[in-house]
Design a protein around this motif. Sequence first.
Motif, PDB file in Angstrom:
ATOM      1  N   UNK A 123    -109.609 -60.772  -3.960  1.00 20.79           N
ATOM      2  CA  UNK A 123    -109.256 -59.941  -2.806  1.00 20.79           C
ATOM      3  C   UNK A 123    -108.119 -60.559  -2.014  1.00 20.79           C
ATOM      4  N   UNK A 124    -108.151 -61.880  -1.857  1.00 20.33           N
ATOM      5  CA  UNK A 124    -107.075 -62.557  -1.142  1.00 20.33           C
ATOM      6  C   UNK A 124    -105.750 -62.444  -1.893  1.00 20.33           C
ATOM      7  N   UNK A 125    -105.816 -62.552  -3.221  1.00 17.86           N
ATOM      8  CA  UNK A 125    -104.607 -62.412  -4.027  1.00 17.86           C
ATOM      9  C   UNK A 125    -104.028 -61.006  -3.896  1.00 17.86           C
ATOM     10  N   UNK A 126    -104.901 -60.000  -3.905  1.00 13.01           N
ATOM     11  CA  UNK A 126    -104.443 -58.614  -3.748  1.00 13.01           C
ATOM     12  C   UNK A 126    -103.774 -58.416  -2.400  1.00 13.01           C
ATOM     13  N   UNK A 127    -104.361 -58.992  -1.344  1.00 11.73           N
ATOM     14  CA  UNK A 127    -103.751 -58.869  -0.018  1.00 11.73           C
ATOM     15  C   UNK A 127    -102.393 -59.549   0.023  1.00 11.73           C
ATOM     16  N   UNK A 128    -102.301 -60.734  -0.592  1.00 15.26           N
ATOM     17  CA  UNK A 128    -101.016 -61.440  -0.611  1.00 15.26           C
ATOM     18  C   UNK A 128     -99.959 -60.667  -1.397  1.00 15.26           C
ATOM     19  N   UNK A 129    -100.383 -60.075  -2.528  1.00  9.10           N
ATOM     20  CA  UNK A 129     -99.439 -59.284  -3.314  1.00  9.10           C
ATOM     21  C   UNK A 129     -98.981 -58.052  -2.548  1.00  9.10           C
ATOM     22  N   UNK A 130     -99.903 -57.431  -1.866  1.00 11.89           N
ATOM     23  CA  UNK A 130     -99.534 -56.259  -1.057  1.00 11.89           C
ATOM     24  C   UNK A 130     -98.565 -56.651   0.051  1.00 11.89           C
ATOM     25  N   UNK A 131     -98.864 -57.777   0.706  1.00 12.42           N
ATOM     26  CA  UNK A 131     -97.972 -58.254   1.755  1.00 12.42           C
ATOM     27  C   UNK A 131     -96.592 -58.597   1.190  1.00 12.42           C
ATOM     28  N   UNK A 132     -96.584 -59.233  -0.004  1.00 12.37           N
ATOM     29  CA  UNK A 132     -95.306 -59.573  -0.633  1.00 12.37           C
ATOM     30  C   UNK A 132     -94.535 -58.309  -1.010  1.00 12.37           C
ATOM     31  N   UNK A 133     -95.254 -57.297  -1.497  1.00 14.00           N
ATOM     32  CA  UNK A 133     -94.590 -56.041  -1.860  1.00 14.00           C
ATOM     33  C   UNK A 133     -93.977 -55.381  -0.626  1.00 14.00           C
ATOM     34  N   UNK A 134     -94.707 -55.387   0.483  1.00 18.02           N
ATOM     35  CA  UNK A 134     -94.171 -54.799   1.706  1.00 18.02           C
ATOM     36  C   UNK A 134     -92.963 -55.578   2.203  1.00 18.02           C
ATOM     37  N   UNK A 135     -93.012 -56.918   2.070  1.00 13.51           N
ATOM     38  CA  UNK A 135     -91.878 -57.730   2.503  1.00 13.51           C
ATOM     39  C   UNK A 135     -90.660 -57.477   1.621  1.00 13.51           C
ATOM     40  N   UNK A 136     -90.875 -57.355   0.306  1.00 10.92           N
ATOM     41  CA  UNK A 136     -89.767 -57.063  -0.598  1.00 10.92           C
ATOM     42  C   UNK A 136     -89.157 -55.698  -0.296  1.00 10.92           C
ATOM     43  N   UNK A 137     -90.024 -54.721  -0.015  1.00 12.92           N
ATOM     44  CA  UNK A 137     -89.513 -53.396   0.336  1.00 12.92           C
ATOM     45  C   UNK A 137     -88.712 -53.448   1.632  1.00 12.92           C
ATOM     46  N   UNK A 138     -89.211 -54.216   2.607  1.00 13.67           N
ATOM     47  CA  UNK A 138     -88.482 -54.347   3.872  1.00 13.67           C
ATOM     48  C   UNK A 138     -87.135 -55.017   3.662  1.00 13.67           C
TER      49      UNK A 138
END
Length: 419
Positions: A191-206
């Motif tokens: 779950x923590x890895x999924x949250x980090x990946x989601x956060x990384x995806x949002x940062x890359x999109x930004x």
Amino acid sequence: MTALKDRWRAWQVARDEWKAENARVKAEQRACRKEGKPVEQLGPQLNGFTMLPWLLMGLGSFSNLVQGRTPNPWIGGIALLTFNSLYIYVVFRAFRKETREATSTRVAIGLMTVLTCALAGGYGGSWLTFFPLLGLAVGALARGHNIGRIGLGLSVLGGGVGALREGWDAISVFYGTFLSTMVTAAILSLAETVRELRSAREELARQAVEKERLRFSRDLHDLLGHTLSVIVVKSEAARRLAPRSMDAALEQITDIEAVGRQALTEIREAVTGYREGSLATELDNARSALTAAGIEPVVRQSGPPLSAQTEALLGWVVREAVTNAVRYSAAGTCVITVEGTAERVRMRVVDDGAGPPASGAGGSGVGGTGLKGLAERLATAGGSLTAGPGARSGFTVTAELPVGEGESARDAVLTEATA
């Protein structure tokens, strides 16, 4: 009293984070529904609250206390309350890295271990279920490469204490403790890895949006600044020539029309991100703009053919430097020199005017918005840009870029084929 305050604060922080995350997810889902996009289902947000229902495993021990089946019920009741308090304290701190690795959390898990051994060893029976509960708390904290050894050691401890009280029935304690520890660690780590990946995806999109916005703003600045300067200069030339020679004035007006049409095409290409400049075209435009402004253009070019990317970057340099010369310098002459070798290409734009305002001091400064944007463009490609007053007089812009071997070879082949 301090421990109770810490537990209360940890619970409040976890509750606020849970509410904020739920509100954010619901807002994103509403936005997706409004735009007609598929709603991303992320499942429930894991936090300390998701670990609380497992405390029901201790109902058997609580029932024994209420029914008077446990010796020294006051001691057992206080121990049960203490274990539950420590469990809540630990699991709410397990979902933040700072609190998870804090000394107070490690002390709390150590106290839980001692208390579990004492209760299970002293009472046995349903009190042995506190080992799987302890495994849940340990698994929530220990999410790393050592989780296998930690889980196995805790399971052996639970099995050993259970064997002293229940004999072979302790196998279920060993298995339950190992399973609860490993499964909890695996699920929470995932779950923590999924949250980090989601956060990384949002940062890359930004970052992608920010990069595209920066590219578009640079292109518009360079395109419109140059084009409008040329239009103003040629309009002034047409106004001056009209009383003396209508044909010359009409020639300038025709140039204005051509510049405007070219600007429309370039802006469309900049919007779509497919604009590729041509150095030869930019040099021709520079000659025309400088001549119309009453500045004598001198262009010298030598060296091997350049790649499309290098030409595009040098074209931006010509455009910006000539625009500044036309708008600010009041120069009489502008010399553009392009010298290329097999490894690098250098461009120098030198005028004998005053240069743009806020151009920086010395020979290495880069002044206005356009020049700074160009410096960033060239730095991304491994090059450099310097701009400032010349050694004797005037203003000098110097750009250097590396020439890629693959691109040079490709362009050489294309040149030979064309010839």
